[in-house]
Every structure is written in structure tokens, then in C-alpha cells.
Enzyme design. Structure first.
Site, PDB file in Angstrom:
ATOM      1  N   ASP A   1       0.861  -1.291  -0.096  1.00 40.47           N
ATOM      2  CA  ASP A   1      -0.114   0.124   0.032  1.00 40.47           C
ATOM      3  C   ASP A   1       0.720   1.165   0.136  1.00 40.47           C
ATOM      4  O   ASP A   1       0.658   2.168  -0.732  1.00 40.47           O
ATOM      5  CB  ASP A   1      -0.866  -0.113   1.178  1.00 40.47           C
ATOM      6  CG  ASP A   1      -1.611  -1.254   1.190  1.00 40.47           C
ATOM      7  OD1 ASP A   1      -1.835  -2.005   0.324  1.00 40.47           O
ATOM      8  OD2 ASP A   1      -2.020  -1.534   2.418  1.00 40.47           O
TER       9      ASP A   1
HETATM   10  C1  26A Z   1     -11.768  -6.930   1.804  1.00 40.34           C
HETATM   11  N1  26A Z   1     -10.688  -7.090   2.346  1.00 40.34           N
HETATM   12  C2  26A Z   1     -10.306  -8.425   2.555  1.00 40.34           C
HETATM   13  C3  26A Z   1      -9.743  -5.682   2.738  1.00 40.34           C
HETATM   14  C4  26A Z   1      -8.641  -5.958   3.432  1.00 40.34           C
HETATM   15  C5  26A Z   1      -7.935  -4.908   3.448  1.00 40.34           C
HETATM   16  N2  26A Z   1      -8.366  -3.678   2.939  1.00 40.34           N
HETATM   17  C6  26A Z   1      -9.650  -3.622   2.435  1.00 40.34           C
HETATM   18  N3  26A Z   1     -10.284  -4.631   2.150  1.00 40.34           N
HETATM   19  N4  26A Z   1      -7.933  -7.049   3.789  1.00 40.34           N
HETATM   20  C7  26A Z   1      -6.712  -6.426   4.531  1.00 40.34           C
HETATM   21  N5  26A Z   1      -6.831  -5.147   4.327  1.00 40.34           N
HETATM   22  C8  26A Z   1      -5.744  -4.291   4.788  1.00 40.34           C
HETATM   23  O1  26A Z   1      -4.701  -4.280   4.105  1.00 40.34           O
HETATM   24  C9  26A Z   1      -3.783  -3.483   4.516  1.00 40.34           C
HETATM   25  C10 26A Z   1      -2.451  -4.153   4.457  1.00 40.34           C
HETATM   26  O2  26A Z   1      -2.019  -4.065   3.115  1.00 40.34           O
HETATM   27  C11 26A Z   1      -5.338  -3.974   6.081  1.00 40.34           C
HETATM   28  O3  26A Z   1      -6.352  -3.329   6.709  1.00 40.34           O
HETATM   29  C12 26A Z   1      -4.037  -3.565   6.007  1.00 40.34           C
HETATM   30  O4  26A Z   1      -3.945  -2.259   6.593  1.00 40.34           O
END
Ligand code: 26A
Length: 346
Positions: A301
Site C-alpha cells: 500500500d
Molecule cells: C476486503 N478485504 C479483505 C480488505 C482488506 C484490507 N483492506 C480492504 N479490504 N484486507 C486487508 N486489508 C488491509 O490491507 C492492509 C495491508 O495491505 C489491512 O487493513 C491492512 O492495513
């Protein structure tokens, strides 16, 4: 210059609070988790959050993949450059998110659901891996009505760059399509991050519906492999350059600019393919001493945040990638998807 315009970058996805802790094999096994993955929680995972808080000294950290990217871009860009959309509840988790975004000057326009809690993501760290388990809750309620409401649509119209986190394909594809159409019709820039292997595998339909709008597509090597597999690409799953080329050359709605596909692969070089070009470029990562790494949660990210900030500033592709790698390097030295303060300059 686009960079001087207010809210030139608009990002959309799922605002989440990360419940992050150092875990172990036993915990991963108990919840049937891979060491390095991102999944949606099923009912068997729900007790994990309490367990992390009670037994693993978990910390609450602002998360949500594209919100991390938007915070990263805001960290670099002038004030009032970035606005982020997504769904939250009316609770203390949402307050923690608001504090974190304020610190970097990111404006958020949340769709607030008074009856549903803010989404959370269990982040289990083992070594340099992270396993993410997300309970979307209020983030899952984001809808096209919020995007199309007069105040928000005004922000959409004003922006020149759109960044969509791929995790939003599980939530509101019509909102993603609306941003893609707006970008293509006005020669703006539409950037999609594939976010996780399961998106390419199980959300193929909405992902593919949006692909004609992609000006930039960003993914990592395991997402690229999942894409190759689910789309039966005529290249090996490990052929990152071949997959980058295939992504870059998918049909495109706005033919005024070629698509760029960017594939990160941890400490291995970042691979970039441009539509219509034979050559695939590689950009080495500036590695840091592994002992300086706190955790890799949010590294991808942060890369995207730096990269997109470069694009917004009109920097070259090469320099934008370098800014991405610089920000990722800063972020992996912090706890979770965070950036250092006092602010560092590129
Ligand atoms: C729908 N899902 C599975 C998700 C996520 C996500 N953000 C949005 N939707 N699953 C994990 N994360 C975020 O990825 C970040 C790390 O790359 C986590 O909140 C974490 O901050």
C-alpha cells in the site's frame, strides 16, 4: 499543474482498523490461515479478534489497503490533495481512523452506518509475513448512492486521478465502474490495485468489467500468478514479465494513453510493462538491512501511495516507482501500515 489542484486524487475502498499482533504457527493453524495472505473472515474467524487483543497484546492501527495508500500519498503531496471514500460505523474505531488521517492531512468522506460497526482486520505477523483476516462490517455497506450524492460527486468531478483498491470489488463494483467511466470519458487517470490473490480468482467478473478503464494496474507477484491462473493466460504463473505484458495489453477504453502494468515482488525488482511496447522494464528495490524491518503489513500500500503521489506530481514513471519504493521502505520500519513522524522528505 494538476498537483496544485485541491483534491486532485480521489481514492475508494474499505476503511478498516487493523488489530495487529505478533503471532505464531499455532495461531495460524488454529484459524486455518496461511502465513502470507489476505482473506475475508468467515464465522470461524470471528473469535480471532478478541484472541489477538486478549492474548497477543494486539495494537489498534489505522488500516484498509487503499486508505493506507491514500495516507501515503497525502504524506508526500501538498495539503488538501487527497480525498478518500469508504464506509464506517459510528464508533471509537472510526474515531481512531479519523485521527490517523488527520495526521497526514488526508480528507475522508465516509458513508456512516449508525447500526454497523467499523470494519476490522486481524493482522498476524510472523517474521516478514503477514496474514490479514478482514471482517468488513460497515465497509461492506458502501454504495453507489453515496458516490453519486451531490457533495461527493462534485469531488469526483474535480479529481484528476482515481485510485481504487481491489478489495472494493467485493463491496461495490458499480462505484468502481462509475469512476472508471468518468476517467475514460475525460482522459483522467484511473489506477487499480489488485490487492489480493482471491480478488483475481473469486471476483473475476467485476475485476474484468473494470479492466478496460485501467490506466495503471498494480499488483504483486502472487496476485499476478492468481490472475494468470484464473484467466488461463498463455504464460507461466511465475513469468512476471509475461503477465505484466498481458495486463498492459488488455483492451482499453481510453486509447489516448497506453496502459501501464506494475508488478512488485518484495525485495525482487519491480516489473513494468507498457501497452504496445515490447520491452519490459525492471526496477531494483533499494533493500534495507532486514534487522530494520518492523513488519511488512502495508508495504504494498505504501509503494502504491508513493507511486501515485509521483504520478500526481507529473513525475516520470521511473521516478514515481522510486518514490513508491522509498515510501515502502519507510513504512516497513514502522508498526503496521504507518509512516514516520516527523515527516521525512524524498
Ligand atoms: C476486503 N478485504 C479483505 C480488505 C482488506 C484490507 N483492506 C480492504 N479490504 N484486507 C486487508 N486489508 C488491509 O490491507 C492492509 C495491508 O495491505 C489491512 O487493513 C491492512 O492495513
Amino acid at each position: 499543474m494538476a498537483a496544485n489542484k485541491e483534491y486532485v486524487l480521489l481514492a475508494l475502498e474499505n476503511p478498516l482498523l487493523d488489530i495487529q499482533a505478533q503471532g505464531n504457527e499455532e495461531l495460524l493453524k488454529k484459524y486455518n490461515l496461511k502465513a502470507n495472505d489476505a482473506i475475508l473472515a468467515s464465522p470461524e474467524h470471528i473469535p480471532l479478534y478478541e484472541e489477538l487483543l486478549n492474548n497477543y497484546d494486539a495494537k489498534l492501527i489505522a488500516g484498509g489497503a487503499a486508505q493506507n495508500t491514500a495516507r501515503g500519498a497525502a504524506y508526500i503531496l501538498p495539503p488538501n490533495s487527497v480525498v478518500y471514500l469508504g464506509g464506517v460505523g459510528n464508533d471509537k474505531y472510526a474515531d481512531i481512523l479519523r485521527d490517523a488521517v488527520k495526521q497526514v492531512g488526508l480528507r475522508v468522506e465516509y458513508r456512516i452506518d449508525p447500526n454497523t460497526p467499523t470494519g476490522r482486520c486481524g493482522a498476524i505477523i510472523t517474521g516478514h509475513n503477514r496474514s490479514l483476516v478482514t471482517d468488513l462490517a460497515a465497509a461492506n455497506l458502501y454504495d453507489i448512492d453515496h458516490l453519486k450524492s451531490p457533495k461527493i460527486w462534485e469531488l469526483v468531478k474535480n479529481a484528476e486521478f482515481y485510485y481504487v483498491g481491489g478489495f472494493h470489488f467485493t463491496v461495490c463494483p458499480p462505484a468502481i465502474q462509475a469512476l472508471g467511466e468518468e476517467a475514460a470519458a475525460n482522459n483522467k487517470t484511473f489506477i487499480v490495485n489488485m490487492s489480493a490473490p482471491f480478488i483475481a480468482e473469486f471476483f473475476k467478473e467485476p475485476l474484468d468489467a473494470s479492466s478496460p478503464y485501467w490506466d495503471y494496474v498494480i499488483c504483486n507477484e502472487s496476485e499476478a500468478a492468481a490472475y494468470a491462473r484464473s484467466h488461463s493466460l498463455p504464460v507461466a504463473e511465475t513469468d512476471v514479465a509475461g503477465i505484466a505484458k498481458a495486463l498492459a495489453n488488455l483492451p482499453k477504453a481510453n486509447t489516448k494513453k497506453p496502459r501501464v502494468a506494475v508488478i512488485t515482488q518484495g525485495t525482487q525488482p519491480t516489473v513494468v510493462a507498457i501497452q504496445g511496447q515490447d520491452e519490459v522494464k525492471e526496477f531494483p528495490v533499494h533493500a534495507i538491512d532486514p534487522s530494520k524491518i518492523t513488519d511488512t503489513n502495508g508495504a504494498g500500500d505504501a509503494f502504491a501511495g508513493g507511486f501515485v503521489a509521483g504520478l500526481v506530481q507529473g513525475k516520470s514513471l521511473e521516478e514515481s516507482i522510486d518514490i513508491g519504493q522509498w515510501l515502502a521502505r519507510l513504512s516497513i520500519q514502522e508498526l503496521g501500515p504507518s509512516y514516520p513522524f516527523p515527516k521525512q522528505a524524498y
